[in-house]
Design a protein around this motif. Structure first.
Motif: not given
Length: 234
Positions: A94-111, A116-123
């Motif tokens: 469970t700890s390993s799964t939680s740690a892995s989930a916290s590293e999930d990337v929501r968005w990545s790219g050039t801005v 900037l509103d970084l909570d939007s997808v895309p920002p």
């Protein structure tokens, strides 16, 4: 009549006689009463032994099979201990799964580094610092070139800025947790923008973002950057 008696004696003498061993004659002669009591019982004892011996052998065989099927105490203890381990393994998973989930990337790219509103997808770029996760200010000259630029954190109350940005000096890209830690320990309200710098940012929704690879764009007279936003909000 004497002749008949003589003939009967002759027949009796001609019949074979069962010879009794001296030991038996001696024991019987010495214990006539005990012999009379035991001799009728002996056949029954023999029959009983014949029945009893196979039963004992079968019981012994079953005991042996039970012993071979039952694990020794050490193995039983080991199995008991193993049975108690899944909780630990489950907690670890469970700890390993939680740690892995916290590293999930929501968005990545050039801005474009503006407001900037970084909570939007895309920002998305917003019109002012109200609701912006971070924003950049440029000091332009008459030739529309800027001499300096500054990165700010989230807007606070009464024209203040919150300490929600931090400089990342390590050449290796941070994890979400590393970026969150540097914001928590070294967060400031503003930092100078430069091409060789990287930044960790806390968004309005408590996400964590990483800004790096700054490049000057002549088209917009501002910096562009590569942004990574992680999904976790805690």
């Amino acid at each position: 009549m004497g002749d008949d008696q003589h003939e009967e004696d002759s027949r009796n003498s001609s019949r074979p006689q069962h010879e009794v061993s001296p030991e038996r004659r001696s024991w019987v002669s010495r214990h006539p009463v005990l012999a009379a009591m035991l001799l009728p019982v002996i056949p029954g004892l023999i029959v009983g032994l014949i029945i009893l011996v196979p039963d004992k052998f079968f019981d012994a065989k079953q005991d042996g099979n039970s012993s071979s099927q039952s694990p020794p105490p050490a193995q039983q203890a080991s199995r008991t201990e193993s049975a108690s381990r899944p909780t630990t393994v489950s907690e670890s998973a469970t700890s390993s799964t939680s740690a892995s989930a916290s590293e999930d990337v929501r968005w990545s790219g050039t801005v474009n580094l503006t407001y900037l509103d970084l909570d939007s997808v895309p920002p998305r770029v917003v019109s002012g610092n109200n609701g912006a996760s971070t924003w950049a200010s440029y000091n332009y000259s008459s030739s529309k070139k800027f001499s300096e630029a500054t990165l700010y954190g989230q807007r606070g109350d009464f024209f203040t800025v919150q300490p929600t940005i931090a400089s990342w000096s390590n050449p290796t890209k941070p994890t979400r947790q590393q970026c969150a830690d540097v914001i928590a320990t070294q967060g400031v309200e503003s930092l100078p923008l430069s091409k060789n710098s990287s930044y960790c940012v806390k968004t309005v929704a408590n996400r964590v973002a990483f800004i790096t690879e700054l490049s000057l764009s002549d088209a917009i007279h501002a910096y562009t950057a590569v942004v990574t936003v992680w999904s976790a909000t805690s």
